[in-house]
Design an enzyme around this catalytic site. Sequence first.
Site, PDB file in Angstrom:
ATOM      1  N   GLU A  74     -40.083  12.362 -14.737  1.00 27.85           N
ATOM      2  CA  GLU A  74     -40.428  13.377 -13.744  1.00 27.85           C
ATOM      3  C   GLU A  74     -41.624  12.939 -12.905  1.00 27.85           C
ATOM      4  OE1 GLU A  74     -40.773  18.213 -13.210  1.00 27.85           O
ATOM      5  OE2 GLU A  74     -40.970  17.354 -15.224  1.00 27.85           O
TER       6      GLU A  74
ATOM      7  N   HIS B  59     -40.183  25.682 -24.484  1.00 33.42           N
ATOM      8  CA  HIS B  59     -39.057  25.473 -23.568  1.00 33.42           C
ATOM      9  C   HIS B  59     -38.021  26.577 -23.779  1.00 33.42           C
ATOM     10  CE1 HIS B  59     -36.221  23.852 -20.962  1.00 33.42           C
ATOM     11  NE2 HIS B  59     -35.992  22.664 -21.487  1.00 33.42           N
TER      12      HIS B  59
ATOM     13  N   PHE C 167     -29.596  19.166 -19.802  1.00 34.40           N
ATOM     14  CA  PHE C 167     -28.632  18.248 -20.398  1.00 34.40           C
ATOM     15  C   PHE C 167     -27.354  18.235 -19.548  1.00 34.40           C
ATOM     16  CE2 PHE C 167     -30.248  18.768 -25.052  1.00 34.40           C
ATOM     17  CZ  PHE C 167     -31.333  17.972 -24.754  1.00 34.40           C
TER      18      PHE C 167
ATOM     19  N   CYS D 153     -30.770  23.665 -19.036  1.00 36.69           N
ATOM     20  CA  CYS D 153     -32.128  24.112 -18.733  1.00 36.69           C
ATOM     21  C   CYS D 153     -32.373  24.320 -17.250  1.00 36.69           C
ATOM     22  CB  CYS D 153     -33.128  23.127 -19.312  1.00 36.69           C
ATOM     23  SG  CYS D 153     -32.833  22.806 -21.064  1.00 36.69           S
TER      24      CYS D 153
ATOM     25  N   LYS E  41     -44.749  25.027 -19.859  1.00 36.97           N
ATOM     26  CA  LYS E  41     -44.096  24.896 -21.169  1.00 36.97           C
ATOM     27  C   LYS E  41     -45.101  24.519 -22.257  1.00 36.97           C
ATOM     28  CE  LYS E  41     -39.393  23.604 -19.676  1.00 36.97           C
ATOM     29  NZ  LYS E  41     -39.567  23.601 -18.208  1.00 36.97           N
TER      30      LYS E  41
ATOM     31  N   HIS F 177     -40.926  20.449 -14.695  1.00 36.03           N
ATOM     32  CA  HIS F 177     -40.091  20.709 -15.871  1.00 36.03           C
ATOM     33  C   HIS F 177     -40.892  20.406 -17.134  1.00 36.03           C
ATOM     34  CE1 HIS F 177     -36.380  21.432 -17.968  1.00 36.03           C
ATOM     35  NE2 HIS F 177     -36.343  20.215 -18.475  1.00 36.03           N
TER      36      HIS F 177
END
Length: 417
Positions: free
Chosen positions: A316, A342, A403, A165, A337, A305
């Site tokens: 975050e 996402h 990831f 991502c 998002k 994010h």
Amino acid sequence: MEFKRVVVTGLGALTPIGNTVSEYWNALLNGVSGAAFIKSFDTTHFKTKFACEVKNFDADAFLGRKDARKLDPFVQYALYSTEEAVKDAGLDFDKLDTSRIGVIWGSGIGGLKTFLDEVVNFAKGDGTPRFNPFFIPKMIADIAPGHISIKYGLRGPNFTTVSACASSNNSLIDAFTYIRLGRANMFISGGSEAIINEAGIGGFNAMHALSTRNDDPATASRPFDLDRDGFVAGEGAGTIILEELEHAKARGAKIYAEMMGGGMSADAYHMTAPHPEGLGAALVMKAALEDANMQPSDIDYVNVHGTSTPIGDPQEVKAIQQAYGDELYRINISSTKSMTGHLLGAAGAVEAIAAILAVQNDIVPPTINHFTDDPSFDPRINFTFNKAQKRVVRAAQSNGFGFGGHNASVIFKKYEE
């Protein structure tokens, strides 16, 4: 060595809430949710039955039926958003040195739909390998920038960044770096993703990563809300034309913003979970600020994010607190998002466009679907819940975490002579 200045001269977007940049931006400011029940396949046996799909996109009309069949959706999306960006930038490649114009593109997965279809067809057969000759060139993640370069005759650096991502944030950072070092005049950069299919939704369901709020898809993406239960899958593409300043001025280009820097880091912690104290995320934000030669006091907005996962959002927040200190209470943060879902490898580019337009227009898009405060978050933090907020946005930072512990963050500011 004196670095070249890098500016944004063109934008293109294909998103679940708009098929052009203007549609996308207007939907963001009006808090439109792109989530709805999935139409592209039968979700009867799936735990999650909704996603943020691209809507009213006709690949046959855009590419012609014959050419569309040769391209995976993630490449179709890339070509579509890039065509808008090229037109927006007023580019006439016949008048430019195309050996100094490149394409760097991000995608976390690439041609998942193509891979799924070919393997399923093989499994249904008698064991004879009757694979489509376009199987491999449709599937590989690097094929999107290849097709972009072929379409426009661009012979500069050409490759794909793959960091889950964080992929398209990495593509922007790489393009920015090549230009400021004087190795290219311009890049088509961005990312695309197309994972809303049986393998994509089933795979993320198996990880317990997706929201299962099937009773209310439109409000399922709830970043920083107490009742968040996972991310909502999205698809689409975002294209950003990055250009060396003097090159842009020489051709009379309009300039949206200046890219100031980018940071990269690793969590070095877990295959899929972020560091619980947000150490890698804090490091990448600090690295981007240092690269940009800027301080937290110079930033007015952070596009976070913010995926709407129980463990991702808190780390975050901890990271921003570490990176910004007391300046955090002065700035706006928001997760777009909440509206687009996402977009994985395309998220960085699509969200960077939101950050660029926030800088240009002095307005911060909201984090929608907020119903219940999470008591673990400092109430002084301005999450820009539910409604866009007008304010001067001198500069904006945009985060992407993937990831594998991949982190990438980019910074844009108002252009000044």
